[in-house]
Design a protein around this motif. Structure first.
Motif, PDB file in Angstrom:
ATOM      1  N   ARG A   1      75.506   6.601  -3.207  1.00 20.63           N
ATOM      2  CA  ARG A   1      75.739   7.904  -3.323  1.00 20.63           C
ATOM      3  C   ARG A   1      74.685   8.756  -4.029  1.00 20.63           C
ATOM      4  O   ARG A   1      74.649   8.455  -5.064  1.00 20.63           O
ATOM      5  CB  ARG A   1      77.268   7.989  -3.867  1.00 20.63           C
TER       6      ARG A   1
ATOM      7  N   ALA B   1      88.938   6.106 -12.870  1.00 21.04           N
ATOM      8  CA  ALA B   1      89.103   7.361 -12.314  1.00 21.04           C
ATOM      9  C   ALA B   1      88.232   7.788 -11.205  1.00 21.04           C
ATOM     10  O   ALA B   1      87.129   7.488 -10.999  1.00 21.04           O
ATOM     11  CB  ALA B   1      88.846   8.208 -13.493  1.00 21.04           C
ATOM     12  N   PRO B   2      88.823   8.294 -10.100  1.00 23.18           N
ATOM     13  CA  PRO B   2      88.398   8.676  -9.251  1.00 23.18           C
ATOM     14  C   PRO B   2      88.029  10.318  -9.634  1.00 23.18           C
ATOM     15  O   PRO B   2      88.800  10.620 -10.409  1.00 23.18           O
ATOM     16  CB  PRO B   2      89.089   8.496  -7.941  1.00 23.18           C
TER      17      PRO B   2
ATOM     18  N   SER C   1      80.429   1.690   0.411  1.00 22.69           N
ATOM     19  CA  SER C   1      81.321   2.572  -0.716  1.00 22.69           C
ATOM     20  C   SER C   1      81.949   3.673   0.019  1.00 22.69           C
ATOM     21  O   SER C   1      81.348   4.174   1.014  1.00 22.69           O
ATOM     22  CB  SER C   1      79.864   3.329  -1.366  1.00 22.69           C
ATOM     23  N   PRO C   2      83.171   3.566  -0.108  1.00 27.96           N
ATOM     24  CA  PRO C   2      84.159   4.734   0.720  1.00 27.96           C
ATOM     25  C   PRO C   2      83.550   5.974   0.803  1.00 27.96           C
ATOM     26  O   PRO C   2      84.288   6.764   1.742  1.00 27.96           O
ATOM     27  CB  PRO C   2      85.397   4.556   0.111  1.00 27.96           C
ATOM     28  N   GLY C   3      82.882   6.671  -0.156  1.00 23.68           N
ATOM     29  CA  GLY C   3      82.496   8.040   0.074  1.00 23.68           C
ATOM     30  C   GLY C   3      81.629   8.275   1.290  1.00 23.68           C
ATOM     31  O   GLY C   3      81.170   9.309   1.714  1.00 23.68           O
TER      32      GLY C   3
HETATM   33  P1  AMP Z   1      85.347   8.966  -6.344  1.00 21.36           P
HETATM   34  O1  AMP Z   1      86.744   8.412  -6.055  1.00 21.36           O
HETATM   35  O2  AMP Z   1      85.338  10.234  -5.605  1.00 21.36           O
HETATM   36  O3  AMP Z   1      85.341   9.092  -8.093  1.00 21.36           O
HETATM   37  O4  AMP Z   1      84.225   8.130  -6.028  1.00 21.36           O
HETATM   38  C1  AMP Z   1      84.007   6.902  -6.537  1.00 21.36           C
HETATM   39  C2  AMP Z   1      82.951   6.388  -5.560  1.00 21.36           C
HETATM   40  O5  AMP Z   1      82.601   4.777  -6.256  1.00 21.36           O
HETATM   41  C3  AMP Z   1      83.356   6.078  -4.211  1.00 21.36           C
HETATM   42  O6  AMP Z   1      82.344   6.403  -3.427  1.00 21.36           O
HETATM   43  C4  AMP Z   1      83.561   4.511  -4.361  1.00 21.36           C
HETATM   44  O7  AMP Z   1      83.306   3.791  -3.125  1.00 21.36           O
HETATM   45  C5  AMP Z   1      82.611   4.111  -5.326  1.00 21.36           C
HETATM   46  N1  AMP Z   1      82.471   2.568  -5.916  1.00 21.36           N
HETATM   47  C6  AMP Z   1      83.227   2.303  -6.693  1.00 21.36           C
HETATM   48  N2  AMP Z   1      83.216   0.945  -6.881  1.00 21.36           N
HETATM   49  C7  AMP Z   1      82.694   0.505  -6.263  1.00 21.36           C
HETATM   50  C8  AMP Z   1      82.134  -0.932  -5.597  1.00 21.36           C
HETATM   51  N3  AMP Z   1      82.607  -1.885  -6.417  1.00 21.36           N
HETATM   52  N4  AMP Z   1      81.317  -0.981  -4.959  1.00 21.36           N
HETATM   53  C9  AMP Z   1      80.755   0.256  -4.073  1.00 21.36           C
HETATM   54  N5  AMP Z   1      81.221   1.480  -4.242  1.00 21.36           N
HETATM   55  C10 AMP Z   1      82.063   1.788  -5.430  1.00 21.36           C
END
Ligand code: AMP
Ligand code: MG
Length: 346
Positions: free
Chosen positions: A194, A141-142, A228-230
């Motif tokens: 983050r 889940a995001p 991390s795309p955030g």
């Molecule tokens: P959201 O989509 O708002 O719930 O945020 C999820 C966060 O977790 C984002 O910033 C993703 O980039 C980070 N994230 C999830 N999996 C990974 C991973 N394997 N490596 C780095 N960041 C991750």
């Protein structure tokens, strides 16, 4: 598609039963957590996970967090479990800390965007826990918003963004923290990717030194790959232009008041994101008090909902910056991204 909303304070069993059934069938369910609302799918089913990206309009190079209801379920998602990982799960789960480590073969590439690592967390809160347990699978889940928009902290925010795109929203009221989890990578030196309610200091008390990613308060350097795309340049953003004013509270409030007058003369509607300490400087203007500058968690709790509300009324949002220390770091990380790093000094 019709989007059903079920209030879990009244219908917790029925709501989570239906939610779990939808998850098992490969459908999407939005659910409350202590951070923000999540948009969940069966995390072991690549086709179900794809639907998340479609519903949100999320670029699929952006990995998702796996949500589990117990530590054993988490352990099956990682290749092996170093001591630090165990210690952090014991100290902070259930709670707003996401842990990243090398993934096991069980985790589909759709979840990790092809990365060799997976992010996992155990959320607090009965509804999320029941939903995951009943589904019997980890839930990827995001946040349950349209990609790029402020994260949803109430079911009505989710409805606004995703009505007609998903079959079910479990409405558990307002989220306690109101910003996303702290994301900590344990690959190499422990590094916060983050910031969130679980701070660097709190983690260091358990595992020793922790690094902060160097782009928590500034945009990612040109050409550098996002860990991390955030970390993307603009994120969590309303449609209105957001401008952050830094400096001592009184000076910042003075500068914000000047800008307010200036923009109003240009016929632009303005809103101010104020704090308890500065509200008195804004009498006669449109302002919203986010909380207490000395307790940044109160600011975090209201930030995204205030941005959404102010966005309905204003073309320009003027926001006060605070010290980026402790949980103030999480607040400033989100606020600066919402502003696309547009900053003024007070
Ligand atoms: P959201 O989509 O708002 O719930 O945020 C999820 C966060 O977790 C984002 O910033 C993703 O980039 C980070 N994230 C999830 N999996 C990974 C991973 N394997 N490596 C780095 N960041 C991750
Ligand atoms: Mg998000």
């Amino acid at each position: 598609m019709e989007t059903r909303v079920i209030e879990t304070r009244i219908h917790e069993e029925a709501g989570t039963n239906l939610g779990a059934e939808l998850i098992r069938r490969g459908e999407l369910v939005a659910f409350p957590t202590e951070t923000v609302y999540g948009l969940g799918a069966n995390g072991l089913d690549a086709a179900a996970v794809e639907k998340i990206f479609e519903a949100k309009g999320r670029p699929n190079d952006n990995p998702l967090i796996m949500h589990v209801s117990n530590k054993n379920e988490a352990k099956k998602l990682w290749g092996h479990i170093p001591k630090t990982l165990n210690a952090l799960m014991d100290a902070f789960w259930p709670g707003p800390l996401t842990l990243i480590f090398n993934k096991s073969d069980r985790v589909p590439d759709a979840v990790t965007a092809g990365l060799p690592t997976v992010a996992v967390r155990m959320p607090q809160g009965k509804t999320a826990n029941l939903l995951i347990r009943k589904a019997g699978v980890p839930i990827a889940a995001p946040s349950a918003n349209l990609s790029g928009r402020p994260s949803p902290t109430s079911a009505s925010h989710v409805f606004r963004d995703l009505n007609g795109r998903i079959p079910l929203i479990l409405d558990g009221g307002e989220c306690g923290f109101g910003i996303e989890s702290t994301v900590l990578s344990l690959v190499g030196k422990p590094t916060i990717l983050r910031p969130g309610a679980v701070t660097k200091e709190m983690i260091e008390a358990v595992i020793g030194p922790v690094e902060l990613s160097d782009c928590l308060l500034k945009p990612l350097a040109e050409g550098k790959a996002a860990l991390s795309p955030g970390m993307k340049y603009k994120h969590y953003a309303p449609n209105a232009r957001v401008l952050v004013v830094l400096g001592e509270p009184k000076e910042a409030a003075k500068r914000i008041s000047e800008l307010y007058v200036q923009y109003s003369l240009e016929d632009l509607s303005c809103e101010i994101a104020a704090t308890e300490q500065t509200a008195r400087f804004y009498r006669g203007k449109n302002y919203t008090v986010l909380g207490d500058r000395n307790e940044p968690l109160t600011l975090c709790r209201n930030l995204f909902s205030a941005l959404r509300e102010m966005d309905e009324r204003a073309e320009v949002i003027l926001a006060e910056g605070v010290n980026a220390e402790g949980t103030g770091l999480a607040f400033m990380n989100r606020l600066l991204r919402a502003a696309g790093f547009e900053i003024e000094n007070g």
